[in-house]
Design a protein around this motif. Structure first.
Motif, PDB file in Angstrom:
ATOM      1  N   LEU A  87      47.589  30.324  52.129  1.00 36.51           N
ATOM      2  CA  LEU A  87      46.469  31.424  52.932  1.00 36.51           C
ATOM      3  C   LEU A  87      47.819  32.369  53.969  1.00 36.51           C
ATOM      4  CD1 LEU A  87      43.373  31.888  53.363  1.00 36.51           C
ATOM      5  CD2 LEU A  87      44.315  30.476  55.742  1.00 36.51           C
ATOM      6  N   ARG A  88      49.061  31.988  54.430  1.00 38.57           N
ATOM      7  CA  ARG A  88      49.975  32.704  54.653  1.00 38.57           C
ATOM      8  C   ARG A  88      50.199  33.927  54.612  1.00 38.57           C
ATOM      9  NH1 ARG A  88      52.502  28.302  58.904  1.00 38.57           N
ATOM     10  NH2 ARG A  88      50.692  28.815  61.003  1.00 38.57           N
ATOM     11  N   ALA A  89      50.933  32.767  52.902  1.00 39.03           N
ATOM     12  CA  ALA A  89      51.375  34.011  51.523  1.00 39.03           C
ATOM     13  C   ALA A  89      50.835  34.860  51.499  1.00 39.03           C
ATOM     14  CB  ALA A  89      51.292  32.980  51.136  1.00 39.03           C
ATOM     15  N   LEU A  90      49.010  35.169  51.002  1.00 38.25           N
ATOM     16  CA  LEU A  90      48.191  35.275  50.441  1.00 38.25           C
ATOM     17  C   LEU A  90      47.940  36.789  51.745  1.00 38.25           C
ATOM     18  CD1 LEU A  90      45.733  33.175  49.110  1.00 38.25           C
ATOM     19  CD2 LEU A  90      46.826  35.063  48.070  1.00 38.25           C
ATOM     20  N   GLY A  91      47.408  36.189  52.914  1.00 37.61           N
ATOM     21  CA  GLY A  91      47.293  37.301  54.167  1.00 37.61           C
ATOM     22  C   GLY A  91      48.594  38.413  54.123  1.00 37.61           C
ATOM     23  N   GLY A  92      50.193  37.802  54.029  1.00 38.21           N
ATOM     24  CA  GLY A  92      51.368  38.985  53.508  1.00 38.21           C
ATOM     25  C   GLY A  92      50.692  39.819  52.431  1.00 38.21           C
ATOM     26  N   ILE A  93      50.431  38.759  51.183  1.00 43.62           N
ATOM     27  CA  ILE A  93      50.806  40.236  49.856  1.00 43.62           C
ATOM     28  C   ILE A  93      49.237  41.250  50.487  1.00 43.62           C
ATOM     29  CG2 ILE A  93      49.510  40.106  47.559  1.00 43.62           C
ATOM     30  CD1 ILE A  93      50.863  36.951  47.292  1.00 43.62           C
TER      31      ILE A  93
ATOM     32  N   VAL B  68      52.770  43.317  41.730  1.00 44.16           N
ATOM     33  CA  VAL B  68      52.367  42.548  41.153  1.00 44.16           C
ATOM     34  C   VAL B  68      53.231  42.006  41.284  1.00 44.16           C
ATOM     35  CG1 VAL B  68      52.287  42.143  38.464  1.00 44.16           C
ATOM     36  CG2 VAL B  68      50.715  44.071  39.443  1.00 44.16           C
ATOM     37  N   ARG B  69      54.281  41.644  41.195  1.00 32.11           N
ATOM     38  CA  ARG B  69      55.269  40.924  41.172  1.00 32.11           C
ATOM     39  C   ARG B  69      55.380  40.003  42.371  1.00 32.11           C
ATOM     40  NH1 ARG B  69      58.445  45.469  39.894  1.00 32.11           N
ATOM     41  NH2 ARG B  69      59.110  45.677  42.296  1.00 32.11           N
ATOM     42  N   ILE B  70      55.014  40.302  43.376  1.00 28.75           N
ATOM     43  CA  ILE B  70      54.810  39.782  44.795  1.00 28.75           C
ATOM     44  C   ILE B  70      53.603  38.479  44.102  1.00 28.75           C
ATOM     45  CG2 ILE B  70      54.622  39.715  47.170  1.00 28.75           C
ATOM     46  CD1 ILE B  70      56.094  41.376  47.834  1.00 28.75           C
ATOM     47  N   THR B  71      52.940  39.113  43.786  1.00 32.03           N
ATOM     48  CA  THR B  71      51.834  37.985  44.236  1.00 32.03           C
ATOM     49  C   THR B  71      51.863  37.102  42.398  1.00 32.03           C
ATOM     50  OG1 THR B  71      49.884  40.010  43.776  1.00 32.03           O
ATOM     51  CG2 THR B  71      49.204  38.351  43.388  1.00 32.03           C
ATOM     52  N   VAL B  72      53.065  37.159  41.875  1.00 32.54           N
ATOM     53  CA  VAL B  72      53.320  36.614  40.692  1.00 32.54           C
ATOM     54  C   VAL B  72      53.966  35.045  41.263  1.00 32.54           C
ATOM     55  CG1 VAL B  72      54.755  36.200  38.605  1.00 32.54           C
ATOM     56  CG2 VAL B  72      52.869  37.737  38.847  1.00 32.54           C
ATOM     57  N   LEU B  73      54.800  35.637  42.346  1.00 38.09           N
ATOM     58  CA  LEU B  73      55.707  34.539  43.156  1.00 38.09           C
ATOM     59  C   LEU B  73      54.388  32.890  43.980  1.00 38.09           C
ATOM     60  CD1 LEU B  73      58.180  36.442  44.798  1.00 38.09           C
ATOM     61  CD2 LEU B  73      58.376  35.081  43.343  1.00 38.09           C
ATOM     62  N   PRO B  74      53.943  32.928  44.435  1.00 34.18           N
ATOM     63  CA  PRO B  74      53.284  32.102  44.828  1.00 34.18           C
ATOM     64  C   PRO B  74      52.561  31.731  44.061  1.00 34.18           C
ATOM     65  CG  PRO B  74      52.980  33.590  46.148  1.00 34.18           C
ATOM     66  CD  PRO B  74      53.470  34.366  44.993  1.00 34.18           C
ATOM     67  N   TYR B  75      52.190  32.169  42.285  1.00 31.99           N
ATOM     68  CA  TYR B  75      51.292  31.614  41.206  1.00 31.99           C
ATOM     69  C   TYR B  75      52.392  30.535  40.565  1.00 31.99           C
ATOM     70  CZ  TYR B  75      49.126  31.195  36.322  1.00 31.99           C
ATOM     71  OH  TYR B  75      48.695  31.065  36.175  1.00 31.99           O
ATOM     72  N   ASP B  76      53.505  31.132  40.617  1.00 34.62           N
ATOM     73  CA  ASP B  76      54.785  30.827  40.197  1.00 34.62           C
ATOM     74  C   ASP B  76      55.300  30.027  40.429  1.00 34.62           C
ATOM     75  OD1 ASP B  76      54.308  32.575  37.486  1.00 34.62           O
ATOM     76  OD2 ASP B  76      56.228  33.295  37.972  1.00 34.62           O
ATOM     77  N   GLY B  77      55.535  30.176  41.859  1.00 37.05           N
ATOM     78  CA  GLY B  77      55.658  28.150  42.656  1.00 37.05           C
ATOM     79  C   GLY B  77      55.386  27.294  42.887  1.00 37.05           C
ATOM     80  N   LEU B  78      53.398  27.573  42.296  1.00 38.10           N
ATOM     81  CA  LEU B  78      52.777  26.398  42.372  1.00 38.10           C
ATOM     82  C   LEU B  78      52.874  25.830  41.668  1.00 38.10           C
ATOM     83  CD1 LEU B  78      49.571  27.826  44.064  1.00 38.10           C
ATOM     84  CD2 LEU B  78      51.190  26.139  45.319  1.00 38.10           C
ATOM     85  N   ARG B  79      52.916  25.931  40.301  1.00 43.23           N
ATOM     86  CA  ARG B  79      52.807  25.654  38.961  1.00 43.23           C
ATOM     87  C   ARG B  79      54.466  25.167  38.620  1.00 43.23           C
ATOM     88  NH1 ARG B  79      52.168  29.739  34.115  1.00 43.23           N
ATOM     89  NH2 ARG B  79      53.397  30.335  35.212  1.00 43.23           N
ATOM     90  N   TYR B  80      55.819  25.546  39.437  1.00 45.82           N
ATOM     91  CA  TYR B  80      57.236  24.925  39.008  1.00 45.82           C
ATOM     92  C   TYR B  80      57.131  23.569  39.863  1.00 45.82           C
ATOM     93  CZ  TYR B  80      61.433  24.127  39.158  1.00 45.82           C
ATOM     94  OH  TYR B  80      63.419  23.527  39.272  1.00 45.82           O
TER      95      TYR B  80
END
Length: 99
Positions: free
Chosen positions: A61-67, A81-93
């Motif tokens: 939620l905090r990450a989404l708030g920053g975005i 777009v690049r910043i939005t991909v970071l949490p998505y990739d981080g969750l899948r890693y």
């Protein structure tokens, strides 16, 4: 005055700190159910092996708030777009199904 009311955003205007503090408490009341819902979704995703374990809803939620706080100015779309991909990739890693 409570600590939650001592926010630098209030500036020097009389009563601004109190108003901002009230606003923060209001959003805290909204954030808690959202964070709990995200916790449930994250737990289900981790159990399915589609995202990694150990991520809390409040953190997402905090990450989404920053975005969402990014300004939509010229040239920022690619950054967003690049910043939005970071949490998505981080969750899948490290997730079982992502490997």
């Amino acid at each position: 005055m409570q600590d939650c009311c001592r926010r630098p955003r209030g500036g020097d205007r009389p009563g601004a700190d109190v108003a901002v503090g009230t606003l923060y408490r209001h959003f805290d009341n909204a954030r808690s159910p959202m964070a709990l819902t995200l916790d449930r979704l994250l737990t289900a995703g981790a159990a399915a092996g589609t995202i990694r374990d150990g991520v809390r809803g409040r953190t997402v939620l905090r990450a989404l708030g920053g975005i969402s706080g990014m300004r939509a100015t010229e040239g920022r779309r690619e950054d967003a777009v690049r910043i939005t991909v970071l949490p998505y990739d981080g969750l899948r890693y490290g997730a079982e199904a992502a490997a």
